[in-house]
Scaffold this active site. Structure first.
Site, short mmCIF file in Angstrom:
data_model
loop_
_atom_site.label_atom_id
_atom_site.label_comp_id
_atom_site.label_asym_id
_atom_site.label_seq_id
_atom_site.Cartn_x
_atom_site.Cartn_y
_atom_site.Cartn_z
N GLU A 299 0.80 -1.23 0.00
CA GLU A 299 0.00 0.00 0.00
C GLU A 299 0.83 1.28 0.00
O GLU A 299 0.29 2.36 0.03
CB GLU A 299 -0.95 0.06 1.19
CG GLU A 299 -1.79 -1.16 1.45
CD GLU A 299 -2.48 -1.73 0.23
OE1 GLU A 299 -3.19 -0.97 -0.43
OE2 GLU A 299 -2.30 -2.92 -0.04
N CYS B 237 4.90 2.09 17.44
CA CYS B 237 4.56 3.09 18.46
C CYS B 237 3.37 2.66 19.29
O CYS B 237 2.49 3.47 19.59
CB CYS B 237 4.23 4.43 17.81
SG CYS B 237 5.24 4.85 16.42
N HIS C 205 0.31 5.41 21.26
CA HIS C 205 -1.11 5.53 20.90
C HIS C 205 -2.00 5.09 22.05
O HIS C 205 -3.07 5.65 22.27
CB HIS C 205 -1.42 4.73 19.64
CG HIS C 205 -1.03 5.43 18.38
ND1 HIS C 205 -1.71 6.53 17.91
CD2 HIS C 205 -0.03 5.22 17.50
CE1 HIS C 205 -1.15 6.95 16.79
NE2 HIS C 205 -0.12 6.17 16.51
N SER D 249 4.03 12.22 12.45
CA SER D 249 4.49 12.26 11.06
C SER D 249 3.50 12.95 10.15
O SER D 249 3.83 13.26 9.01
CB SER D 249 4.81 10.85 10.57
OG SER D 249 5.92 10.36 11.29
N CYS E 267 7.80 8.13 10.25
CA CYS E 267 6.99 7.01 10.71
C CYS E 267 5.80 6.91 9.80
O CYS E 267 4.72 7.32 10.12
CB CYS E 267 6.56 7.31 12.13
SG CYS E 267 5.13 6.44 12.71
N CYS F 176 3.11 2.91 9.05
CA CYS F 176 2.45 2.48 10.27
C CYS F 176 1.49 1.32 10.08
O CYS F 176 1.21 0.60 11.02
CB CYS F 176 1.69 3.65 10.87
SG CYS F 176 2.80 4.90 11.47
#
Lengths: 179, 571
Positions: B13, B63, B67, B506, B550, B553
């Site tokens: 993707e 990360c 989050h 980011s 980043c 993700c």
């Protein structure tokens, strides 16, 4: 002997999370005392400390290949020199990097590193697997069982018995798991 | 004019893609694009807000912790839940540990390869390497025999054709300037950092559980403390944590900081490139009081505009006029038109892809060109991350930050303005790791003293029951992730999540232009960066890596056939 089975992938991205879904199933179905199951998510290099005790390593993940969704592939990751391409982000650090680092650090102590990969159908925000990939989970479990049995008997399958199939970087042992 | 495209091509993707126009040996314009739609916030709608962290921590693979914290803080803010002091201290301990861990890994395992020429280390004299090591630090692993051993291990690895982890950089590039001895020293520390990581992660596993995805709890931490009990956080666990904190701190002081200074000394010209927008935003972190007591954040909250360190502007992330997002150049559509800016509480995530059909040669940068929105603070494009945090703390006169910034600048014989650069960004990350490494024993002592006073409460159950919640509530959760300010905005209605928006670091740093045409921080930072050889744009990577991007993700599928992940194409 220490076996670690790691499910990789993002649970929020549909079939991309198949490895993590699979590990959750395996934890229940194949709860063996000398096997550690890990939900590796997409942790990248941060997974390394969890893998360094393992003698046998099995990864479960989604894999892109020229085959119908739900097809299961088996790849040996140990014997092939791995070239790691340039990174744009720390988040690009993926399985080949992890394996390369483990090889560099563990040397001969690492007996086997295998990957069972499933071709995804839908990679999009969703907590669910597509029906096709969901239907491949029993295959994944039975292939995991075969691999764990072989490792538990402390025998790597002889090289010549490993079928030659689709090339992982031309030449390593990759084959489609049939039946 | 050459146009460089750096694009990771095999992950299905797509990721961060940079297009840069080069003229006269410099980048004149750059465009940063995220080539994948995420929209994972939609998965949270209708869920129990107390469970949101478990989904949020999967938003970004590397990360997870950040989050989860932003999510529980947002829910706590909405419902008016205060966290007990011991729980707050444990959270701070985990946040600071994670920060140092990430900064060290970023420096040695990603960014170092932009500056350190690994094959060149084979040419080093181990004796001279030992001399260099002794000159910069009293770290014990510094004998001639030690470096000879590292070198022969590396040599064996290279000769077996398995350069592996070190392969594929631009090793012949003339922009590599370290002497072989410094290269060898850095390679040794690259390997040592991996061992260090194993021990640091034990702090997190003691507190978060064995699984790499730790547990979190709205209202506290999922830990119970009893010094005498074997199955909870007890005296033995605390003493192991202390040992690992001490090891963590020693490594930062004796390895990371001396290496940063030694390497930066050879690359001082990088203090003139890569500044970018010159506006900096920090939500602040490490609340020593209640989560939202902004004046008790160890790393303060604030905004700096136009590199003016005399004024730090107050920041209120819940003010609809402050944090806003533009989609003028992003593949989304706003109901009220794409020229407006929306606060995250009002945020819309309606995809509207107008770009070329993949595979394509170039982005259509005149129109929409990224799946990232363009966040703005009072209309300004803002850089977030360690540099922003250190500048805000410096400008606010925090002595524990100021002393370290001044020390590093003095060692490099560089002015304060040198911080506004690629080099400054990389130095600020190391300085922050150092600040955090000194904070950790302090928060550890606080944990011990709270426990000694008998304050072992780790969970506030007062508003756990949805019956106690208002019909509708809105909350903001901040988190200074290692790579910058992260915010989650949640609306809870009838006990369920009704609206959820994340603005991730980011997105601030890597976002595209806005309706006014202002570039994002990556885009601005690349302007002026010299490019000796457009086919090997090492300099471009140095600046992009200095932000600790980043972008990958969500999807990380790799390819059974293709190996090339980054394509560099030059027109």
């Amino acid at each position: 002997m220490s076996i670690t089975v790691v499910g990789l992938g993002n649970l929020l991205m549909g079939d991309e999370g198949v490895g993590v879904h699979a590990v959750r199933v395996l934890r229940e179905r194949l709860a063996w005392p000398d096997v550690t199951y890990l939900d590796g998510g997409t942790l990248g290099l941060s997974l390394l400390p969890y893998l360094e005790e393992a003698v046998y390593l099995l990864f479960l993940d989604a894999i892109r290949a020229d085959a119908p969704p739900g097809t299961v592939f088996r790849l040996s990751l140990l014997d092939e020199p791995i070239r790691i391409p340039l990174k744009v982000s720390a988040h690009d650090i993926a399985l080949p990097d992890l394996v390369a680092l483990l090889k560099f650090r563990r040397g001969e102590a690492l007996q086997a590193v295998e990957l069972l990969g499933v071709v995804p159908e839908r990679v999009e925000p969703s907590m669910e697997l597509s029906p096709t990939v969901q239907a491949s989970l029993p295959d994944l479990v039975s292939w995991t069982l075969r691999i764990l049995q072989a490792w538990s008997a402390s025998e790597r399958p002889p090289r010549e018995q490993r079928a030659k199939g689709i090339g992982w970087a031309g030449g390593s042992d990759v084959f489609r798991c049939a039946g | 004019m050459a146009r460089i495209v750096v694009d990771p091509i095999t992950r299905i993707e797509g990721h961060l893609r940079i297009e840069a126009e080069v003229d006269g040996g410099r980048i004149v314009r750059a465009y940063s694009s995220c080539t994948m739609w995420r929209g994972v916030e939609r998965i949270l709608i209708g869920r129990d807000p107390r469970d949101a962290w478990a989904f949020a921590q999967r938003i970004c693979g590397v990360c997870t912790t950040v989050h989860a914290y932003a999510s529980i803080r947002a829910v706590e803010d909405a419902l008016g839940i205060d966290v007990p002091p011991l729980a707050q201290a444990f959270r701070n301990l985990m946040i600071a540990t994670q920060n140092v861990h990430d900064h060290v890994m970023h420096f040695y395992h990603l960014h170092a390869l932009d500056w350190v020429n690994v094959p060149n280390a084979l040419k080093a004299d181990p004796k001279q390497t030992a001399d260099l090591a002794h000159a910069i630090s009293d770290w014990p692993n510094s004998s001639e025999a030690y470096f000879r051993d590292v070198q022969s291990k590396l040599k064996k690895f290279v000769e077996s054709g398995q350069l592996g982890i070190f392969d594929n950089a631009y090793w012949d590039h003339p922009a590599y300037k370290l002497p072989p001895e410094a290269d060898l020293l850095a390679v040794a520390h690259y390997l040592e950092a991996l061992d260090w990581q194993r021990r640091v992660i034990r702090i997190l596993t003691f507190l978060g559980g064995k699984d790499p995805h730790p547990n979190f709890l709205v209202g506290g931490v999922p830990l119970s403390v009893n010094l005498a009990s074997p199955s909870v956080v007890n005296a033995e666990v605390l003493s192991m944590i202390k040992t690992h904190i001490d090891e963590l701190k020693t490594f930062v002081e004796k390895v990371y900081i001396p290496d940063l200074l030694a390497i930066a000394g050879f690359y001082k010209e990088w203090a003139q490139w890569g500044a970018g927008v010159g506006n900096y935003l920090a939500y602040g972190e490490l609340p020593d009081g209640k989560t939202n007591q902004v004046d008790r954040l160890y790393l303060p909250r604030g905004a700096i505009l136009g590199r003016d360190l005399r004024t730090v502007h107050d920041v209120d992330p819940k003010d609809p006029e402050q944090v806003q997002e533009s989609v003028a150049h992003s593949y989304y559509r706003y109901g009220r038109g794409d020229d407006v800016l929306l606060h995250p509480f009002e945020g819309e995530t309606e995809p509207h892809y107008t770009g070329p059909k993949p595979p394509y040669e170039y982005l259509n940068v005149e129109s929409k060109y990224s799946w990232l929105k363009a966040p703005r603070w009072r209309g300004h494009s803002m850089e977030v991350g360690p540099l922003a945090r250190m500048l805000v703390a410096y400008a606010k006169g925090k002595p524990y930050v100021k002393a370290k910034v001044d020390y590093v600048l003095q060692k490099l014989d560089a002015p304060l303005t040198a911080l506004f650069s690629t080099l400054g960004r990389t130095a600020a990350r190391a300085i922050e790791a150092w600040v955090m490494a000194e904070y950790l024993p302090q928060v550890y002592d606080r944990i011990i003293s709270l426990i000694r006073m008998g304050d072992t409460t780790t969970f506030n159950a007062l508003k756990w029951d949805p019956e106690t919640w208002p019909r509708e509530a809105k909350g903001f959760g901040y988190m200074e992730a290692p790579r910058g300010a992260l915010g989650h905005w949640v609306t809870i209605r009838d006990g369920k999540i009704a609206h959820y928006q994340c603005v991730v670091p980011s997105t601030w740093n890597g976002g595209p232009r806005d309706a006014a045409g202002q570039p994002g921080p990556y885009e601005a930072a690349l302007e002026g960066t010299p490019i000796q050889n457009p086919e090997a744009p090492l300099e471009l990577l140095r600046t992009v890596h200095s932000f600790d991007p980043c972008m990958a993700c969500a999807a990380h599928i790799y390819d059974a056939q293709g190996r090339e992940i980054v394509r560099v194409r030059v027109q």
